[in-house]
Design a protein around this motif. Sequence first.
Motif, PDB file in Angstrom:
ATOM      1  N   ALA A   1       0.833  -1.210   0.000  1.00  0.00           N
ATOM      2  CA  ALA A   1       0.000   0.000   0.000  1.00  0.00           C
ATOM      3  C   ALA A   1       0.864   1.255   0.000  1.00  0.00           C
ATOM      4  O   ALA A   1       0.561   2.236  -0.693  1.00  0.00           O
ATOM      5  CB  ALA A   1      -0.928  -0.011   1.214  1.00  0.00           C
ATOM      6  N   GLY A   2       1.957   1.243   0.759  1.00  0.00           N
ATOM      7  CA  GLY A   2       2.849   2.394   0.786  1.00  0.00           C
ATOM      8  C   GLY A   2       3.506   2.646  -0.553  1.00  0.00           C
ATOM      9  O   GLY A   2       3.585   3.798  -1.019  1.00  0.00           O
ATOM     10  N   VAL A   3       3.975   1.573  -1.192  1.00  0.00           N
ATOM     11  CA  VAL A   3       4.622   1.729  -2.501  1.00  0.00           C
ATOM     12  C   VAL A   3       3.635   2.253  -3.532  1.00  0.00           C
ATOM     13  O   VAL A   3       3.949   3.179  -4.314  1.00  0.00           O
ATOM     14  CB  VAL A   3       5.225   0.388  -2.953  1.00  0.00           C
ATOM     15  N   ILE A   4       2.429   1.683  -3.555  1.00  0.00           N
ATOM     16  CA  ILE A   4       1.418   2.132  -4.526  1.00  0.00           C
ATOM     17  C   ILE A   4       1.030   3.586  -4.267  1.00  0.00           C
ATOM     18  O   ILE A   4       0.866   4.383  -5.212  1.00  0.00           O
ATOM     19  CB  ILE A   4       0.187   1.210  -4.460  1.00  0.00           C
ATOM     20  N   THR A   5       0.906   3.968  -3.000  1.00  0.00           N
ATOM     21  CA  THR A   5       0.563   5.353  -2.685  1.00  0.00           C
ATOM     22  C   THR A   5       1.643   6.318  -3.151  1.00  0.00           C
ATOM     23  O   THR A   5       1.350   7.378  -3.736  1.00  0.00           O
ATOM     24  CB  THR A   5       0.346   5.508  -1.171  1.00  0.00           C
ATOM     25  N   ILE A   6       2.895   5.972  -2.909  1.00  0.00           N
ATOM     26  CA  ILE A   6       3.997   6.827  -3.351  1.00  0.00           C
ATOM     27  C   ILE A   6       4.003   6.969  -4.872  1.00  0.00           C
ATOM     28  O   ILE A   6       4.192   8.064  -5.417  1.00  0.00           O
ATOM     29  CB  ILE A   6       5.337   6.265  -2.839  1.00  0.00           C
ATOM     30  N   ILE A   7       3.777   5.866  -5.555  1.00  0.00           N
ATOM     31  CA  ILE A   7       3.771   5.902  -7.020  1.00  0.00           C
ATOM     32  C   ILE A   7       2.638   6.784  -7.540  1.00  0.00           C
ATOM     33  O   ILE A   7       2.835   7.640  -8.403  1.00  0.00           O
ATOM     34  CB  ILE A   7       3.656   4.469  -7.577  1.00  0.00           C
ATOM     35  N   VAL A   8       1.444   6.593  -6.986  1.00  0.00           N
ATOM     36  CA  VAL A   8       0.290   7.356  -7.464  1.00  0.00           C
ATOM     37  C   VAL A   8       0.456   8.843  -7.174  1.00  0.00           C
ATOM     38  O   VAL A   8       0.236   9.696  -8.044  1.00  0.00           O
ATOM     39  CB  VAL A   8      -1.003   6.808  -6.828  1.00  0.00           C
ATOM     40  N   VAL A   9       0.868   9.173  -5.934  1.00  0.00           N
ATOM     41  CA  VAL A   9       1.007  10.581  -5.557  1.00  0.00           C
ATOM     42  C   VAL A   9       2.106  11.260  -6.362  1.00  0.00           C
ATOM     43  O   VAL A   9       1.976  12.414  -6.777  1.00  0.00           O
ATOM     44  CB  VAL A   9       1.283  10.688  -4.048  1.00  0.00           C
ATOM     45  N   SER A  10       3.210  10.536  -6.619  1.00  0.00           N
ATOM     46  CA  SER A  10       4.346  11.145  -7.299  1.00  0.00           C
ATOM     47  C   SER A  10       4.105  11.325  -8.786  1.00  0.00           C
ATOM     48  O   SER A  10       4.584  12.295  -9.381  1.00  0.00           O
ATOM     49  CB  SER A  10       5.607  10.287  -7.084  1.00  0.00           C
ATOM     50  N   VAL A  11       3.396  10.393  -9.397  1.00  0.00           N
ATOM     51  CA  VAL A  11       3.277  10.393 -10.854  1.00  0.00           C
ATOM     52  C   VAL A  11       1.977  11.037 -11.318  1.00  0.00           C
ATOM     53  O   VAL A  11       1.963  11.777 -12.300  1.00  0.00           O
ATOM     54  CB  VAL A  11       3.388   8.955 -11.398  1.00  0.00           C
ATOM     55  N   ARG A  12       0.889  10.793 -10.596  1.00  0.00           N
ATOM     56  CA  ARG A  12      -0.410  11.217 -11.113  1.00  0.00           C
ATOM     57  C   ARG A  12      -0.517  12.729 -11.273  1.00  0.00           C
ATOM     58  O   ARG A  12      -1.024  13.229 -12.288  1.00  0.00           O
ATOM     59  CB  ARG A  12      -1.513  10.711 -10.182  1.00  0.00           C
ATOM     60  N   SER A  13      -0.038  13.488 -10.286  1.00  0.00           N
ATOM     61  CA  SER A  13      -0.191  14.939 -10.340  1.00  0.00           C
ATOM     62  C   SER A  13       0.616  15.570 -11.463  1.00  0.00           C
ATOM     63  O   SER A  13       0.287  16.677 -11.912  1.00  0.00           O
ATOM     64  CB  SER A  13       0.227  15.552  -8.998  1.00  0.00           C
ATOM     65  N   GLN A  14       1.663  14.912 -11.926  1.00  0.00           N
ATOM     66  CA  GLN A  14       2.512  15.473 -12.972  1.00  0.00           C
ATOM     67  C   GLN A  14       2.485  14.636 -14.249  1.00  0.00           C
ATOM     68  O   GLN A  14       3.364  14.777 -15.093  1.00  0.00           O
ATOM     69  CB  GLN A  14       3.949  15.588 -12.455  1.00  0.00           C
ATOM     70  N   TRP A  15       1.481  13.794 -14.370  1.00  0.00           N
ATOM     71  CA  TRP A  15       1.440  12.883 -15.518  1.00  0.00           C
ATOM     72  C   TRP A  15       1.250  13.645 -16.829  1.00  0.00           C
ATOM     73  O   TRP A  15       1.939  13.368 -17.811  1.00  0.00           O
ATOM     74  CB  TRP A  15       0.310  11.874 -15.321  1.00  0.00           C
ATOM     75  N   ASP A  16       0.341  14.612 -16.846  1.00  0.00           N
ATOM     76  CA  ASP A  16       0.095  15.363 -18.079  1.00  0.00           C
ATOM     77  C   ASP A  16       1.348  16.120 -18.525  1.00  0.00           C
ATOM     78  O   ASP A  16       1.681  16.147 -19.709  1.00  0.00           O
ATOM     79  CB  ASP A  16      -1.073  16.332 -17.873  1.00  0.00           C
ATOM     80  N   GLU A  17       2.008  16.741 -17.558  1.00  0.00           N
ATOM     81  CA  GLU A  17       3.241  17.462 -17.896  1.00  0.00           C
ATOM     82  C   GLU A  17       4.316  16.513 -18.396  1.00  0.00           C
ATOM     83  O   GLU A  17       5.061  16.821 -19.331  1.00  0.00           O
ATOM     84  CB  GLU A  17       3.742  18.223 -16.671  1.00  0.00           C
ATOM     85  N   LEU A  18       4.381  15.331 -17.786  1.00  0.00           N
ATOM     86  CA  LEU A  18       5.365  14.346 -18.211  1.00  0.00           C
ATOM     87  C   LEU A  18       5.108  13.893 -19.646  1.00  0.00           C
ATOM     88  O   LEU A  18       6.043  13.799 -20.463  1.00  0.00           O
ATOM     89  CB  LEU A  18       5.325  13.144 -17.257  1.00  0.00           C
ATOM     90  N   ILE A  19       3.852  13.642 -19.972  1.00  0.00           N
ATOM     91  CA  ILE A  19       3.511  13.230 -21.327  1.00  0.00           C
ATOM     92  C   ILE A  19       3.816  14.347 -22.325  1.00  0.00           C
ATOM     93  O   ILE A  19       4.328  14.117 -23.429  1.00  0.00           O
ATOM     94  CB  ILE A  19       2.022  12.819 -21.399  1.00  0.00           C
ATOM     95  N   GLY A  20       3.510  15.583 -21.937  1.00  0.00           N
ATOM     96  CA  GLY A  20       3.794  16.707 -22.820  1.00  0.00           C
ATOM     97  C   GLY A  20       5.274  16.878 -23.083  1.00  0.00           C
ATOM     98  O   GLY A  20       5.698  17.116 -24.228  1.00  0.00           O
ATOM     99  N   GLN A  21       6.092  16.739 -22.030  1.00  0.00           N
ATOM    100  CA  GLN A  21       7.537  16.854 -22.198  1.00  0.00           C
ATOM    101  C   GLN A  21       8.069  15.737 -23.087  1.00  0.00           C
ATOM    102  O   GLN A  21       8.937  15.963 -23.947  1.00  0.00           O
ATOM    103  CB  GLN A  21       8.218  16.804 -20.827  1.00  0.00           C
TER     104      GLN A  21
END
Length: 380
Positions: free
Chosen positions: A101-121
Amino acid sequence: MAPREDTTAVGLRRQYKYKGNIWADSLGRTAIRSAQVLLILTVAVVVIYALLQIRLLVIPVLIALILAAAIGPFVNMLRRRGWRGGLATGVAFLALLVLLAGVITIIVVSVRSQWDELIGQAAAGLDELENFLLTGPFPLDREQLDQARASVVEFAQSSQVRSGAVTGLSVVAEFLAGASLMIVILFFFLKDGAKIWDFFLRPFKGPREQKLRRVGKRTMEVLGGYVRGTAVVALVDTVAIGAVLLILQVPLAIPLAIIVFIGAFIPLVGATVAGVLAALVALVANGPIVALIVVAVVIAVNQLEGDLLQPIVMGKSLQLHALVILMALTAGTILAGIIGAVLAVPLAAVAWAIVQVWTAEDPDLEPMNPDLPPPNSQPT
């Protein structure tokens, strides 16, 4: 002196023998062997097709088995320290759930909020790379690039790739059902794994039972070693590449490092693809020099992983040639998408370990004397 036999009679007998047993010559034996191979392939295709129809059950069972193999030594350690079986299982089970649960939470919190910017870059980096290929010192033809892009798009939209993908509400329901089933199966594997295996071994006796017990033991060793070793390798890759991205001030360094960690669970290609994504982001934000440095670091980390880390942390749990790994990844991706790519390599390693055990080619196993009585048998 024995009378000389009539050559005509000998020829007639040979001709009669050949007509009476057409499978005795080399062509007949080849035909028999070919029929056996075709029968085995047919059975394998039918089994794989049947498993794909119940993949909602098969995939949770496989994931639970892999996780049980990874955490099994911790449960055994607690039991050796005097903990009761149920208590040891419960503590290990809860600890694993909290970790996941901790690993999944870290992954979701770290990636989800910046996913659109990451795809754009990444898309901007691809555009710059395409422009360089068209106008660089060795320019390519626009038609060649368009054909390559069309091939990739066609593969991504092919029925084979779409067949394993479900969109909308159904994918959420399938994920929740599979996760719930996996948790329940994992608990029973940790609690009663040995009893479950003993139940399946009841019909077998003697040397065959010994081999099957060795198969079960070796399977858990291979799966556990693979998961623990891959987690260590993924952590090292993440720290090394993430630190370089932070030092070079590449944007989105933390999400890129998380993607490297996830990609490391797909051997050969996962970490490399994540490194290419990081290089594309660096190309847009920091220029070609920094992007080349990122590429060099990714290559160096991959070499360190293949030559030093994997042999040390995995030991003999992954004794597969790179070509076998690549073929397993391809087959797993075609059959079950990303989940198939993640599960394909450990399953291939287990299959090879079973072959070694069954043919007595595993050097870790003691030679088995068929004249000896089976374990726990009483003398007569």
